[in-house]
Design a protein around this motif. Structure first.
Motif, PDB file in Angstrom:
ATOM      1  N   MET A   1     -38.546  46.732-127.342  1.00  0.00           N
ATOM      2  CA  MET A   1     -38.418  46.219-125.995  1.00  0.00           C
ATOM      3  C   MET A   1     -39.792  45.556-125.514  1.00  0.00           C
ATOM      4  N   SER A   2     -40.401  45.303-126.585  1.00  0.00           N
ATOM      5  CA  SER A   2     -41.781  44.534-126.138  1.00  0.00           C
ATOM      6  C   SER A   2     -41.536  43.065-125.779  1.00  0.00           C
ATOM      7  N   SER A   3     -42.348  42.208-125.110  1.00  0.00           N
ATOM      8  CA  SER A   3     -42.047  40.948-124.478  1.00  0.00           C
ATOM      9  C   SER A   3     -42.731  40.283-125.495  1.00  0.00           C
ATOM     10  N   ASP A   4     -42.250  39.029-125.586  1.00  0.00           N
ATOM     11  CA  ASP A   4     -43.263  37.928-126.419  1.00  0.00           C
ATOM     12  C   ASP A   4     -43.599  36.911-125.307  1.00  0.00           C
ATOM     13  N   TRP A   5     -43.431  37.196-123.975  1.00  0.00           N
ATOM     14  CA  TRP A   5     -43.702  36.381-122.868  1.00  0.00           C
ATOM     15  C   TRP A   5     -45.114  36.371-122.839  1.00  0.00           C
ATOM     16  N   THR A   6     -46.062  35.459-123.011  1.00  0.00           N
ATOM     17  CA  THR A   6     -47.373  35.249-123.066  1.00  0.00           C
ATOM     18  C   THR A   6     -48.260  34.956-121.806  1.00  0.00           C
ATOM     19  N   GLU A   7     -47.248  34.655-120.898  1.00  0.00           N
ATOM     20  CA  GLU A   7     -47.758  34.393-119.519  1.00  0.00           C
ATOM     21  C   GLU A   7     -48.906  35.088-118.918  1.00  0.00           C
ATOM     22  N   PRO A   8     -49.868  34.867-118.475  1.00  0.00           N
ATOM     23  CA  PRO A   8     -50.925  35.824-117.850  1.00  0.00           C
ATOM     24  C   PRO A   8     -50.598  36.177-116.558  1.00  0.00           C
ATOM     25  N   CYS A   9     -51.209  37.526-116.050  1.00  0.00           N
ATOM     26  CA  CYS A   9     -51.021  37.629-114.788  1.00  0.00           C
ATOM     27  C   CYS A   9     -51.479  36.771-113.808  1.00  0.00           C
ATOM     28  N   ILE A  10     -50.965  36.489-112.704  1.00  0.00           N
ATOM     29  CA  ILE A  10     -51.262  35.409-111.804  1.00  0.00           C
ATOM     30  C   ILE A  10     -51.772  36.149-110.527  1.00  0.00           C
ATOM     31  N   GLU A  11     -53.143  35.792-110.302  1.00  0.00           N
ATOM     32  CA  GLU A  11     -53.946  36.619-109.000  1.00  0.00           C
ATOM     33  C   GLU A  11     -53.557  35.853-108.022  1.00  0.00           C
TER      34      GLU A  11
ATOM     35  N   LYS B   1     -34.502  50.214-114.795  1.00  0.00           N
ATOM     36  CA  LYS B   1     -35.161  51.439-115.191  1.00  0.00           C
ATOM     37  C   LYS B   1     -36.085  50.862-116.326  1.00  0.00           C
ATOM     38  N   ASN B   2     -35.614  50.171-117.275  1.00  0.00           N
ATOM     39  CA  ASN B   2     -36.511  49.653-118.161  1.00  0.00           C
ATOM     40  C   ASN B   2     -37.520  48.830-117.693  1.00  0.00           C
ATOM     41  N   ALA B   3     -37.411  48.037-116.717  1.00  0.00           N
ATOM     42  CA  ALA B   3     -38.151  47.183-115.954  1.00  0.00           C
ATOM     43  C   ALA B   3     -39.463  47.880-115.296  1.00  0.00           C
ATOM     44  N   PHE B   4     -38.950  48.744-114.721  1.00  0.00           N
ATOM     45  CA  PHE B   4     -39.767  49.798-114.072  1.00  0.00           C
ATOM     46  C   PHE B   4     -40.825  50.416-115.126  1.00  0.00           C
ATOM     47  N   GLN B   5     -40.336  50.964-116.136  1.00  0.00           N
ATOM     48  CA  GLN B   5     -41.100  51.647-117.128  1.00  0.00           C
ATOM     49  C   GLN B   5     -42.103  50.485-117.825  1.00  0.00           C
ATOM     50  N   LEU B   6     -41.534  49.418-118.112  1.00  0.00           N
ATOM     51  CA  LEU B   6     -42.594  48.184-118.917  1.00  0.00           C
ATOM     52  C   LEU B   6     -43.701  47.843-118.059  1.00  0.00           C
ATOM     53  N   CYS B   7     -43.332  47.674-116.642  1.00  0.00           N
ATOM     54  CA  CYS B   7     -44.283  47.488-115.752  1.00  0.00           C
ATOM     55  C   CYS B   7     -45.591  48.335-115.720  1.00  0.00           C
ATOM     56  N   GLN B   8     -45.220  49.640-115.999  1.00  0.00           N
ATOM     57  CA  GLN B   8     -46.185  50.788-115.850  1.00  0.00           C
ATOM     58  C   GLN B   8     -47.219  50.763-117.136  1.00  0.00           C
TER      59      GLN B   8
ATOM     60  N   THR C   1     -34.350  34.638-102.211  1.00  0.00           N
ATOM     61  CA  THR C   1     -33.644  35.743-101.405  1.00  0.00           C
ATOM     62  C   THR C   1     -33.457  36.794-102.278  1.00  0.00           C
ATOM     63  N   TRP C   2     -33.281  38.070-101.770  1.00  0.00           N
ATOM     64  CA  TRP C   2     -33.074  39.172-102.413  1.00  0.00           C
ATOM     65  C   TRP C   2     -31.550  39.509-102.484  1.00  0.00           C
ATOM     66  N   ASN C   3     -31.167  40.125-103.681  1.00  0.00           N
ATOM     67  CA  ASN C   3     -29.809  40.872-103.443  1.00  0.00           C
ATOM     68  C   ASN C   3     -29.930  42.176-104.229  1.00  0.00           C
ATOM     69  N   ASP C   4     -28.842  43.047-103.769  1.00  0.00           N
ATOM     70  CA  ASP C   4     -28.633  44.296-104.381  1.00  0.00           C
ATOM     71  C   ASP C   4     -27.796  44.123-105.487  1.00  0.00           C
ATOM     72  N   GLU C   5     -28.166  44.824-106.628  1.00  0.00           N
ATOM     73  CA  GLU C   5     -27.398  44.703-107.787  1.00  0.00           C
ATOM     74  C   GLU C   5     -27.216  46.017-108.649  1.00  0.00           C
ATOM     75  N   LYS C   6     -25.933  46.227-109.318  1.00  0.00           N
ATOM     76  CA  LYS C   6     -25.881  47.564-110.419  1.00  0.00           C
ATOM     77  C   LYS C   6     -27.336  47.642-111.349  1.00  0.00           C
ATOM     78  N   CYS C   7     -27.733  48.721-111.135  1.00  0.00           N
ATOM     79  CA  CYS C   7     -29.169  48.872-112.022  1.00  0.00           C
ATOM     80  C   CYS C   7     -28.819  48.613-113.431  1.00  0.00           C
ATOM     81  N   THR C   8     -27.836  48.629-114.019  1.00  0.00           N
ATOM     82  CA  THR C   8     -27.420  48.882-115.289  1.00  0.00           C
ATOM     83  C   THR C   8     -27.400  47.193-115.851  1.00  0.00           C
ATOM     84  N   GLU C   9     -27.194  46.222-114.904  1.00  0.00           N
ATOM     85  CA  GLU C   9     -27.476  44.811-115.436  1.00  0.00           C
ATOM     86  C   GLU C   9     -28.603  44.609-115.906  1.00  0.00           C
ATOM     87  N   GLN C  10     -28.798  43.227-116.641  1.00  0.00           N
ATOM     88  CA  GLN C  10     -30.031  42.938-117.450  1.00  0.00           C
ATOM     89  C   GLN C  10     -30.858  41.899-116.649  1.00  0.00           C
TER      90      GLN C  10
END
Ligand SMILES: [Ca+2]
Ligand SMILES: [Ca+2]
Length: 136
Positions: free
Chosen positions: A1-11, A29-36, A117-126
């Motif tokens: 589940m690790s990412s190969d995206w190398t973009e830095p955090c933008i302050e 849920k995985n996104a939530f955990q990966l951010c932590q 804009t924001w949208n509510d979505e099923k949590c199991t989507e990717q």
């Protein structure tokens, strides 16, 4: 589940928060955990100013044609939507047809990369996702 995206955090110099975009497609849920694991949290967009900063990140970078998870999940369809840090959602930027009826069971929140804009979505989507780190 690790990412190969190398973009830095933008302050954002005015707040000291930095924003980290990931194009790995995962469930909310995985996104939530990966951010932590990244040392932060799934982004909370709590003001017009913060919304505009993130729009600049995703629109200028041409992240068109997909959506990114942001930090809100309802545990029950009928409950009032809040941010994962516990804050009430006093600012919002829903797309015109959103949010959907609680009957549709779209309990997680995503941002459209074409217009912010924001949208509510099923949590199991990717989706890809945006992390926010305030410990800088
Ligand atoms: Ca925030
Ligand atoms: Ca929706």
């Amino acid at each position: 589940m690790s990412s190969d995206w190398t973009e830095p955090c933008i302050e954002d110099d005015t707040s000291g928060h930095c924003y980290h975009l990931f194009d790995t497609y995962v469930t909310w849920k995985n996104a939530f955990q990966l951010c932590q694991l990244d040392g932060g949290n799934l982004v909370t967009i709590e003001s017009f100013k913060e919304q505009k900063f993130i729009e600049d990140l995703i629109v200028k970078r041409k992240w068109h044609g997909n959506t990114l998870w942001i930090g809100s999940e309802k545990l029950h369809p009928e409950e009032q939507r809040a941010w994962t840090n516990g804050n009430k959602m006093s600012y919002s930027n829903w797309s015109p047809d959103s949010p959907d009826s609680p009957l549709i069971d779209e309990n997680c929140l995503e941002i459209n990369t074409d217009d912010g804009t924001w949208n509510d979505e099923k949590c199991t989507e990717q989706n890809g996702y945006i992390c926010e780190n305030s410990s800088t």
